[in-house]
Design a protein around this motif. Sequence first.
Motif, PDB file in Angstrom:
ATOM      1  N   GLU A   9      61.420  40.903  59.101  1.00 55.88           N
ATOM      2  CA  GLU A   9      61.925  40.897  60.289  1.00 55.88           C
ATOM      3  C   GLU A   9      60.595  41.108  61.632  1.00 55.88           C
ATOM      4  O   GLU A   9      59.940  42.033  61.116  1.00 55.88           O
ATOM      5  N   ASP A  14      64.825  37.730  62.354  1.00 55.56           N
ATOM      6  CA  ASP A  14      65.826  38.546  62.360  1.00 55.56           C
ATOM      7  C   ASP A  14      66.486  37.956  61.017  1.00 55.56           C
ATOM      8  O   ASP A  14      66.990  36.809  61.014  1.00 55.56           O
ATOM      9  N   LYS A  16      70.288  38.439  58.696  1.00 52.28           N
ATOM     10  CA  LYS A  16      71.612  38.892  58.738  1.00 52.28           C
ATOM     11  C   LYS A  16      72.314  38.312  57.503  1.00 52.28           C
ATOM     12  O   LYS A  16      72.298  36.971  57.112  1.00 52.28           O
ATOM     13  N   ASP A  46      68.467  42.638  54.650  1.00 54.03           N
ATOM     14  CA  ASP A  46      67.528  43.209  55.462  1.00 54.03           C
ATOM     15  C   ASP A  46      66.103  43.293  54.492  1.00 54.03           C
ATOM     16  O   ASP A  46      64.898  43.243  55.001  1.00 54.03           O
TER      17      ASP A  46
END
Length: 204
Positions: A9, A14, A16, A46
């Motif tokens: 990230e 990003d 999710k 993550d």
Amino acid sequence: ILQLISQGEGEKLDFKREISNSSRIARTIVSFANHKGGTLLVGVNDDGTIAGVKVEEEKFMLEQAAVFFCRPEVELIINEWPLKKKIILEVIIPVTDKKPYYAKDEEGKWLVHIRVGDKSLLASKVVVDVLKRGSQQKQSAVEFSSKEKALFDYLRSNEKITVKQYCKLINISRWRAIKILVNLITLGIIRSHTTEKTEFYTLS
């Protein structure tokens, strides 16, 4: 896509695992739209491991966020990728000239968010005004008065300054200080730096 995931990230990427709240994901979407665009990978943890998604459910949440929780509406590009017998979504948020973009929060307030590193943070009034100025594609001529010169002198001797410090330095109102800072940022003379706690300014 695996190469993209391996980057981790950051400013334009990003992860999710899933979209559970349209209002929250709208914050991430507008933070990319207010920056240089970006990519959202849905169905990725993550740590970069593949979780997979229920495609239609996630698409519905994303489209709801882009249409009803972003202003102006953000036109997402959504691609499906099969990985390790699972599907992940690549959601591309393009760069446009419609800035600033606002996201509607849980209380119904429309707020501007920006991307800083791997976080989506609330934008200050200075940043919002700079985004507005940029979208108008106009550059104001700035007459350097003693107010600007005092700022330059301070920043040559000190690493950074806040709006509050600038107001105190030359005894002007917050409104006037913000107007000067916006002009100088738009002209590329100083830079704004946003953190989770405060915002400060440095010479470019």
